[in-house]
Scaffold this motif. Structure first.
Motif, mmCIF file in Angstrom:
data_model
loop_
_atom_site.group_PDB
_atom_site.id
_atom_site.type_symbol
_atom_site.label_atom_id
_atom_site.label_comp_id
_atom_site.label_asym_id
_atom_site.label_seq_id
_atom_site.Cartn_x
_atom_site.Cartn_y
_atom_site.Cartn_z
ATOM 1 N N VAL A 1 11.794 6.138 6.713
ATOM 2 C CA VAL A 1 10.841 7.251 6.835
ATOM 3 C C VAL A 1 10.992 7.859 8.222
ATOM 4 N N HIS B 1 5.212 7.331 -5.716
ATOM 5 C CA HIS B 1 4.031 7.831 -5.024
ATOM 6 C C HIS B 1 3.014 8.351 -6.023
ATOM 7 N N GLN C 1 6.509 11.453 11.133
ATOM 8 C CA GLN C 1 5.644 11.543 9.950
ATOM 9 C C GLN C 1 4.857 10.255 9.749
ATOM 10 N N GLU D 1 11.558 1.605 2.715
ATOM 11 C CA GLU D 1 12.532 2.701 2.691
ATOM 12 C C GLU D 1 12.465 3.452 4.018
ATOM 13 N N SER E 1 3.786 5.349 1.226
ATOM 14 C CA SER E 1 4.282 4.726 -0.001
ATOM 15 C C SER E 1 5.732 4.284 0.183
ATOM 16 N N ALA E 2 6.530 5.151 0.801
ATOM 17 C CA ALA E 2 7.927 4.789 1.057
ATOM 18 C C ALA E 2 8.016 3.698 2.128
ATOM 19 N N VAL F 1 5.852 1.309 2.804
ATOM 20 C CA VAL F 1 5.468 -0.005 2.286
ATOM 21 C C VAL F 1 6.585 -0.593 1.420
ATOM 22 N N ASP F 2 7.485 0.272 0.959
ATOM 23 C CA ASP F 2 8.622 -0.193 0.156
ATOM 24 C C ASP F 2 9.835 -0.520 1.015
ATOM 25 N N ARG G 1 -4.550 4.422 -7.918
ATOM 26 C CA ARG G 1 -5.633 4.397 -6.938
ATOM 27 C C ARG G 1 -6.843 5.173 -7.444
ATOM 28 N N PHE H 1 -2.124 0.314 -1.663
ATOM 29 C CA PHE H 1 -0.757 0.142 -2.184
ATOM 30 C C PHE H 1 -0.347 -1.333 -2.089
ATOM 31 N N ASP I 1 -7.781 8.035 5.953
ATOM 32 C CA ASP I 1 -7.713 7.973 4.486
ATOM 33 C C ASP I 1 -6.346 7.496 4.019
ATOM 34 N N ILE J 1 -1.109 14.655 0.965
ATOM 35 C CA ILE J 1 -0.146 14.042 0.051
ATOM 36 C C ILE J 1 1.082 13.561 0.823
ATOM 37 N N ALA K 1 -6.172 3.832 4.404
ATOM 38 C CA ALA K 1 -6.862 3.162 3.292
ATOM 39 C C ALA K 1 -5.960 3.132 2.053
ATOM 40 N N ALA K 2 -5.240 4.225 1.860
ATOM 41 C CA ALA K 2 -4.309 4.264 0.717
ATOM 42 C C ALA K 2 -3.219 3.213 0.889
ATOM 43 N N THR L 1 0.416 10.118 2.381
ATOM 44 C CA THR L 1 0.457 8.973 1.448
ATOM 45 C C THR L 1 1.870 8.734 0.925
ATOM 46 N N GLU L 2 2.631 9.818 0.797
ATOM 47 C CA GLU L 2 4.012 9.625 0.310
ATOM 48 C C GLU L 2 4.846 8.892 1.360
ATOM 49 N N VAL L 3 4.641 9.248 2.618
ATOM 50 C CA VAL L 3 5.363 8.549 3.683
ATOM 51 C C VAL L 3 4.982 7.073 3.704
#
Lengths: 122, 152
Positions: A18, B141, A22, A16, A10-11, A13-14, B148, A39, A31, A3, A34-35, A6-8
């Motif tokens: 990081v 997130h 990380q 923000e 997610s930020a 790609v925005d 997804r 996104f 994986d 998790i 791929a996420a 993917t949270e890193v």
């Protein structure tokens, strides 16, 4: 895939900030990569809207009276109506002798004639 | 703000505000009305630009949309949202995305749309939604993972 990875991403790609360590760990995770692609696809899909703005939004319309203003106007109207109705309503208490400076009109007049209806010494 | 300032604000932000509202309330007519109302609220407001203009506009839009959703029974998602999508594959994913978005909680959906449609930074979304930037990061997130899960 974790998790945190993917949270890193997610930020990231925005755009923000990081943590670079990380981010490196996340990018080493297949994986999570791929996420990241998903996104970006979601973003493209969300923005795949080529509709022109509706004609109603070509210009800002004139403001209409706010509901709050209308409520105040309605309340003021009720007060005026109550005042007028009060003026037009009969007010019998105004003829109350106790509250008047002039005596009431007599409803019957009795007259006594001296020597006729009564005599001195009777 | 006077009329001239609000007109300028309207021209700058009406497009993303309308597209955000249309996806959030899922009703084109309501979105048009709410877009107008968003900017009319600025008339006479004491707001002065301090670098958060966009966040302020979207905060008003978001609050109006929330009120609208509370006051009206929610209509089912209609295909009109995607009549104007781009290429066929984009259109297909856009349709699926809208269906998936409809299943998200309002809190998660609005954060996703403020980011992807409004283009707001986390700090701006935080202002618009009354959250911390960390909460915005977490919600976005969560929303993406939920999407997804449904779309892949």
């Amino acid at each position: 895939m974790t998790i945190i990875h993917t949270e890193v991403l997610s930020a990231f790609v925005d755009g923000e900030p990081v943590d670079p360590a990380q981010l490196a760990a996340a990018l080493h995770d297949p994986d999570a990569r791929a996420a990241l692609i998903d996104f970006v696809r979601f973003r493209d899909a969300a923005r795949a809207d080529t509709e022109a703005l509706p004609a109603s939004l070509e210009r800002l319309r004139q403001p209409t009276p706010q509901r709050r203003v209308l409520r105040w106007v309605a309340a003021a109207a009720v007060l005026v109506l109550m005042f007028v109705a009060g003026l037009l309503t009969p007010q019998p208490w105004r003829q109350n002798p106790a509250s008047s400076d002039t005596p009431p009109q007599p409803t019957r007049i009795e007259r006594f004639e001296p020597g006729v209806d009564w005599h001195p010494g009777d | 703000m006077n009329r001239e300032q609000v007109d300028q604000l309207f021209v700058r932000h009406r497009d993303p505000v309308f597209r955000f509202l249309r996806r959030f309330v899922r009703d084109r007519g309501a979105a048009e009305d709410l877009t107008q109302e968003t900017f009319l609220r600025a008339l006479g407001a004491s707001y002065t630009a301090n670098g958060q203009e966009r966040a302020w506009v979207f905060q008003v839009a978001r609050n109006l949309a929330r009120d609208h959703l509370r006051a009206h029974a929610r209509a089912p998602l209609t295909a009109e949202l995607n009549e104007h999508a781009g290429s066929s594959s984009d259109a297909s994913l856009a349709l699926e995305l809208d269906s998936a978005l409809a299943t998200l909680a309002d809190d998660d959906r609005e954060v996703f749309l403020l980011k992807e449609i409004g283009g707001l930074a986390y700090s701006e979304i935080a202002v618009a939604c009354g959250l911390t930037p960390d909460a915005v990061r977490s919600r976005l997130h969560r929303a993406r993972l939920a999407l997804r899960k449904q779309l892949t």
